[in-house]
Enzyme design. Structure first.
Site, mmCIF file in Angstrom:
data_model
loop_
_atom_site.group_PDB
_atom_site.id
_atom_site.type_symbol
_atom_site.label_atom_id
_atom_site.label_comp_id
_atom_site.label_asym_id
_atom_site.label_seq_id
_atom_site.Cartn_x
_atom_site.Cartn_y
_atom_site.Cartn_z
ATOM 1 N N ARG A 52 -4.210 6.193 15.978
ATOM 2 C CA ARG A 52 -3.387 7.145 16.743
ATOM 3 C C ARG A 52 -3.068 8.214 15.729
ATOM 4 O O ARG A 52 -2.417 9.815 15.756
ATOM 5 C CB ARG A 52 -1.812 6.918 16.837
ATOM 6 N N THR A 53 -1.858 7.695 14.071
ATOM 7 C CA THR A 53 -1.760 8.321 13.122
ATOM 8 C C THR A 53 -2.622 9.476 12.862
ATOM 9 O O THR A 53 -1.597 10.793 12.737
ATOM 10 C CB THR A 53 -1.031 7.180 11.892
ATOM 11 N N LYS A 81 -14.014 4.221 -7.139
ATOM 12 C CA LYS A 81 -13.707 4.449 -9.061
ATOM 13 C C LYS A 81 -12.890 4.087 -9.309
ATOM 14 O O LYS A 81 -12.901 4.629 -10.913
ATOM 15 C CB LYS A 81 -14.605 5.750 -8.831
ATOM 16 N N ARG A 102 -2.106 7.754 4.170
ATOM 17 C CA ARG A 102 -1.692 6.394 4.433
ATOM 18 C C ARG A 102 -2.144 5.415 3.076
ATOM 19 O O ARG A 102 -3.856 5.811 2.584
ATOM 20 C CB ARG A 102 -2.112 6.305 5.907
ATOM 21 N N HIS A 130 7.264 3.908 7.591
ATOM 22 C CA HIS A 130 6.607 4.991 8.103
ATOM 23 C C HIS A 130 7.072 5.946 9.195
ATOM 24 O O HIS A 130 7.414 5.804 10.034
ATOM 25 C CB HIS A 130 5.376 4.210 9.476
#
Ligand code: NCD
Length: 364
Positions: A52-53, A81, A102, A130
């Site tokens: 969703r986000t 890396k 995120r 959030h």
């Protein structure tokens, strides 16, 4: 200084109102906004899974006429890396006008936003915050209940690791007449930085209770959440707690006729499928609103509309001599980040990490 959205407290209440009204206008007349972000680029930098986000950010940008680039897992970026989040963010800022990030580590977006030349939006950092889910939740409450004040709000499930819960409680605690019913097993109660610093220190009425059946009877909004499997250090503990709550038709019969049921989704088993057809179930409408509130946020941060929002700047400052021992904090992954402590507010007597807000240990 660019406006970054790292925490649900970064926005003033007026700004939240502005965003919700703008999102409603965008929902009513999408064509009026369909080209305002022409030639602008959103980068979605997702080091952790999302449906969703990430897709709502991307759909929001495309619906404003903009373009989208990005990655959907840390493995497909140079993080694999050993690149630092700051270096990744600085690099991406050369390719994009705005970034949604995120990250599994708490405080990573705070670190990434430092000295960044484009706005950065926290799309979820570990079990911490959030803020754009909270904007979605607040818009849903407005749409369902017509107000953000004078509400008894039940929050149920994993209140310890659920970042949406932390951001929502913080945001709602600023409105008049809010009362919380915190429903969780003993092991999954809200962290101290919420209970002490947000609720107790601001005299917000709340109770902590285990039993959903008892709690459900007189609440106006019920915010269900899943048990956050990926944040547990012990699989046995997750197995023991995973079925703590199941909202089914029988429990819905105990709730008020106009109780709104929200869930940030994804659901695992905490809401029975049969509850979906109940008109009080608002969680799929909530998904829909999430796109429009993100359109409003992108448009205001990029100054593509007349509406203005005020954002409290996050500054990396604090005192040294303390150490963050939260192994979910970005400082545990990137060893050259300075450990800094702050008091969350004047009433608080505990020193917390500036990035993840967990209690620090005094090394002096
Ligand atoms: C939430 C999240 O990622 O924190 N999902 C979302 O963004 N809608 C909730 C969750 O994963 O449980």
């Amino acid at each position: 200084m660019k406006k970054h959205i790292l925490d649900s407290m970064d926005l003033s209440l007026d700004s939240i109102d502005t965003l919700i009204s703008l999102a409603q206008k965008m929902m009513e007349k999408p064509k009026d906004y369909a080209t305002i972000a022409n030639h602008k680029i959103l980068a979605t930098c997702f080091f952790e899974p999302s449906t969703r986000t990430r897709l709502s950010f991307e759909s929001a940008m495309l619906s404003l006429g903009g373009n989208v680039i990005g990655f959907s897992s840390g493995n497909s970026s140079s993080a694999s890396k050993g690149e630092s989040v700051s270096d990744t963010a600085q690099t991406v800022s050369c390719y994009a006008d705005i970034i949604a990030m995120r990250h599994p580590k708490e405080g990573a977006p705070q670190v990434a936003s430092n000295n960044l030349s484009v706005p950065l939006i926290n799309a979820g950092d570990g079990g911490h915050n959030h803020p754009t889910q909270t904007l979605t939740d607040l818009m849903t409450i407005v749409m369902e209940k017509g107000r953000l004040s004078n509400l008894k709000v039940g929050v149920c499930g994993d209140l310890k690791f659920g970042r949406t819960v932390h951001s929502l409680i913080r945001a709602l605690s600023r409105y008049e007449g809010i009362e919380f019913v915190l429903i969780s097993p003993e092991e999954l109660k809200v962290p101290d930085y919420i209970r002490k610093d947000v609720l107790e220190n601001n005299n917000i009425p709340f109770v902590e209770i285990k039993d959903l059946e008892k709690a459900i009877v007189d609440i106006d909004v019920l915010y269900m959440t899943r048990i956050q499997q990926e944040r547990f250090s012990s699989i046995e503990e997750y197995e023991r707690l995973k079925n703590s709550y199941i909202l089914d038709k029988n429990k819905m019969n105990l709730a008020q006729g106009d109780c709104a049921i929200l869930h940030p989704l994804p659901r695992v088993n905490e809401i029975d499928k049969a509850v979906d057809e109940d008109p009080r179930s608002a969680y799929f409408r909530q998904v829909y609103y999430g796109k429009y509130i993100r359109m409003a946020l992108i448009a205001t941060l990029l100054e593509l509309v007349d509406e203005k929002i005020q954002v409290t700047p996050f500054v990396i400052e604090g005192i040294s001599g303390y150490r963050c021992v939260n192994n979910h904090c970005i400082t545990s992954m990137e060893k050259d980040i300075r450990h800094l402590a702050k008091k969350q507010n004047n009433n608080s007597d505990t020193f917390r990490c500036v990035y993840c807000e967990s209690q620090m240990i005094d090394e002096s």
